[in-house]
Design a protein around this motif. Structure first.
Motif, PDB file in Angstrom:
ATOM      1  N   GLY A  13     -13.995   4.864  -5.293  1.00 31.95           N
ATOM      2  CA  GLY A  13     -12.658   5.354  -5.136  1.00 31.95           C
ATOM      3  C   GLY A  13     -11.833   4.278  -4.283  1.00 31.95           C
ATOM      4  N   ALA A  14     -12.269   4.042  -3.249  1.00 39.28           N
ATOM      5  CA  ALA A  14     -11.288   2.961  -2.227  1.00 39.28           C
ATOM      6  C   ALA A  14     -11.312   2.009  -2.349  1.00 39.28           C
ATOM      7  CB  ALA A  14     -11.846   3.627  -0.769  1.00 39.28           C
ATOM      8  N   GLY A  15     -12.431   1.038  -3.018  1.00 39.53           N
ATOM      9  CA  GLY A  15     -12.360   0.121  -3.635  1.00 39.53           C
ATOM     10  C   GLY A  15     -10.825  -0.209  -4.972  1.00 39.53           C
ATOM     11  N   ILE A  16     -11.435   0.798  -5.499  1.00 37.90           N
ATOM     12  CA  ILE A  16     -10.778   0.409  -6.538  1.00 37.90           C
ATOM     13  C   ILE A  16      -8.973   0.794  -6.071  1.00 37.90           C
ATOM     14  CG2 ILE A  16      -9.761   1.513  -8.780  1.00 37.90           C
ATOM     15  CD1 ILE A  16     -12.853   2.540  -9.498  1.00 37.90           C
ATOM     16  N   CYS A  17      -8.593   1.439  -5.299  1.00 40.64           N
ATOM     17  CA  CYS A  17      -6.919   1.770  -4.527  1.00 40.64           C
ATOM     18  C   CYS A  17      -6.980   0.302  -4.051  1.00 40.64           C
ATOM     19  CB  CYS A  17      -7.439   2.655  -3.892  1.00 40.64           C
ATOM     20  SG  CYS A  17      -7.654   4.340  -4.428  1.00 40.64           S
ATOM     21  N   LEU A  18      -7.726  -0.364  -3.397  1.00 37.05           N
ATOM     22  CA  LEU A  18      -8.199  -1.454  -2.200  1.00 37.05           C
ATOM     23  C   LEU A  18      -7.310  -2.175  -3.369  1.00 37.05           C
ATOM     24  CD1 LEU A  18      -7.801  -3.514  -0.110  1.00 37.05           C
ATOM     25  CD2 LEU A  18      -9.796  -3.070   0.230  1.00 37.05           C
ATOM     26  N   LEU A  19      -8.389  -2.557  -4.902  1.00 33.90           N
ATOM     27  CA  LEU A  19      -7.684  -3.550  -5.363  1.00 33.90           C
ATOM     28  C   LEU A  19      -6.275  -3.168  -6.218  1.00 33.90           C
ATOM     29  CD1 LEU A  19      -8.546  -6.253  -7.669  1.00 33.90           C
ATOM     30  CD2 LEU A  19     -10.351  -4.045  -8.947  1.00 33.90           C
ATOM     31  N   ALA A  20      -6.107  -2.668  -6.629  1.00 31.62           N
ATOM     32  CA  ALA A  20      -4.736  -1.764  -7.720  1.00 31.62           C
ATOM     33  C   ALA A  20      -3.992  -2.088  -6.049  1.00 31.62           C
ATOM     34  CB  ALA A  20      -4.631  -0.160  -7.592  1.00 31.62           C
ATOM     35  N   ILE A  21      -4.053  -2.099  -4.547  1.00 30.24           N
ATOM     36  CA  ILE A  21      -3.095  -2.137  -4.161  1.00 30.24           C
ATOM     37  C   ILE A  21      -2.813  -3.757  -4.264  1.00 30.24           C
ATOM     38  CG2 ILE A  21      -2.877  -3.021  -1.541  1.00 30.24           C
ATOM     39  CD1 ILE A  21      -3.895   0.144  -1.594  1.00 30.24           C
ATOM     40  N   MET A  22      -4.055  -4.461  -3.942  1.00 31.41           N
ATOM     41  CA  MET A  22      -3.539  -5.745  -4.514  1.00 31.41           C
ATOM     42  C   MET A  22      -2.699  -6.736  -5.368  1.00 31.41           C
ATOM     43  SD  MET A  22      -7.598  -7.494  -2.083  1.00 31.41           S
ATOM     44  CE  MET A  22      -8.611  -6.625  -4.037  1.00 31.41           C
ATOM     45  N   MET A  23      -4.177  -6.258  -6.770  1.00 33.82           N
ATOM     46  CA  MET A  23      -2.230  -6.423  -8.708  1.00 33.82           C
ATOM     47  C   MET A  23      -1.238  -6.017  -8.372  1.00 33.82           C
ATOM     48  SD  MET A  23      -6.215  -5.697 -10.716  1.00 33.82           S
ATOM     49  CE  MET A  23      -5.341  -5.622 -11.881  1.00 33.82           C
ATOM     50  N   ILE A  24      -1.493  -5.219  -7.436  1.00 39.90           N
ATOM     51  CA  ILE A  24       0.402  -4.593  -7.524  1.00 39.90           C
ATOM     52  C   ILE A  24       1.551  -5.829  -6.506  1.00 39.90           C
ATOM     53  CG2 ILE A  24       1.664  -2.321  -6.709  1.00 39.90           C
ATOM     54  CD1 ILE A  24      -0.290  -1.287  -7.813  1.00 39.90           C
ATOM     55  N   THR A  25       0.572  -5.671  -5.627  1.00 40.03           N
ATOM     56  CA  THR A  25       1.547  -6.310  -4.579  1.00 40.03           C
ATOM     57  C   THR A  25       1.557  -7.724  -5.286  1.00 40.03           C
ATOM     58  OG1 THR A  25       0.132  -5.360  -2.825  1.00 40.03           O
ATOM     59  CG2 THR A  25       1.495  -7.097  -1.901  1.00 40.03           C
ATOM     60  N   VAL A  26       0.555  -9.116  -5.280  1.00 40.44           N
ATOM     61  CA  VAL A  26       1.109  -9.715  -6.736  1.00 40.44           C
ATOM     62  C   VAL A  26       1.623  -9.782  -7.456  1.00 40.44           C
ATOM     63  CG1 VAL A  26      -0.877 -11.624  -7.544  1.00 40.44           C
ATOM     64  CG2 VAL A  26      -1.634 -10.452  -5.546  1.00 40.44           C
ATOM     65  N   GLU A  44       2.106   3.275  -1.164  1.00 33.84           N
ATOM     66  CA  GLU A  44       2.825   4.002   0.577  1.00 33.84           C
ATOM     67  C   GLU A  44       2.206   5.392   0.420  1.00 33.84           C
ATOM     68  OE1 GLU A  44       6.112   4.843   3.888  1.00 33.84           O
ATOM     69  OE2 GLU A  44       6.730   5.007   1.308  1.00 33.84           O
ATOM     70  N   ARG A  45       2.871   5.388  -1.096  1.00 28.29           N
ATOM     71  CA  ARG A  45       2.073   7.054  -1.235  1.00 28.29           C
ATOM     72  C   ARG A  45       1.411   6.981  -2.041  1.00 28.29           C
ATOM     73  NH1 ARG A  45       8.483   9.378  -2.160  1.00 28.29           N
ATOM     74  NH2 ARG A  45       9.854   8.533  -0.337  1.00 28.29           N
TER      75      ARG A  45
END
Length: 178
Positions: free
Chosen positions: A19-32, A54-55
């Motif tokens: 779960g947290a890994g997918i969130c981290l991957l999504a954060i990186m993809m959204i940022t890029v 953020e939310r």
């Protein structure tokens, strides 16, 4: 009981790693994608990307990792003083600290659960770009994570109390209770 505790550990591991890994991957993809769109294409490719991170994604990542962090001893605890004392006294102090911690987290779990249920009943939403998305599913994850931490604290207290009932120093010592 050990089987249930082991299953709970696998569930916590899944929350943290998957779960947290997918969130981290999504954060990186959204940022890029957002940075590429903003600075190369001069357009916002993901409206509300900062709000999504953020939310939604960052809080999920943190709260999904909390239970396993507590189980593995990474979560901050009062451990220095019990380790300096004799095993029986150290375990007694560890139980006392865990009981205070348990009371605080039970109260937080209850209040956060009420808040999440109220958000679900009210249909609380968050605006991302020009659309509104329900935020209550994300709010429900916080009391879930804290509830898992409460279960872990109860298990730790029981392990410490087992030390007193067996009176064998090899069973449970406060420095092993990470």
């Amino acid at each position: 009981m050990r089987t249930l505790y082991a299953a709970l550990g696998r569930f916590e591991w899944g929350l943290a790693s998957i779960g947290a890994g997918i969130c981290l991957l999504a954060i990186m993809m959204i940022t890029v994608i957002s940075v590429f769109g903003r600075y190369v294409l001069m357009v916002d490719l993901i409206p509300g990307s900062y709000n999504i991170i953020e939310r939604m994604l960052f809080p999920l990542m943190v709260f999904w990792a909390l239970p396993i962090a507590h189980r593995d001893g990474v979560f901050p605890r009062l451990e220095i003083l019990p380790q300096l004392l004799k095993p029986r006294l150290g375990n007694a102090l560890a139980v006392l600290a865990l009981l205070v911690e348990l009371a605080v987290f039970m109260y937080l779990t209850w209040r956060l659960g009420v808040f999440a249920i109220n958000g679900m009943e009210a249909g609380r939403t968050m605006q991302l770009g020009s659309r509104y998305f329900p935020v209550w599913p994300f709010m429900m994850m916080v009391p879930l994570a804290f509830g898992l931490m409460v279960i872990e604290m109860v298990a730790q207290i029981l392990r410490h109390l087992r030390y007193f009932s067996t009176r064998r120093a090899g069973d449970v010592v406060c420095h092993e209770m990470t």
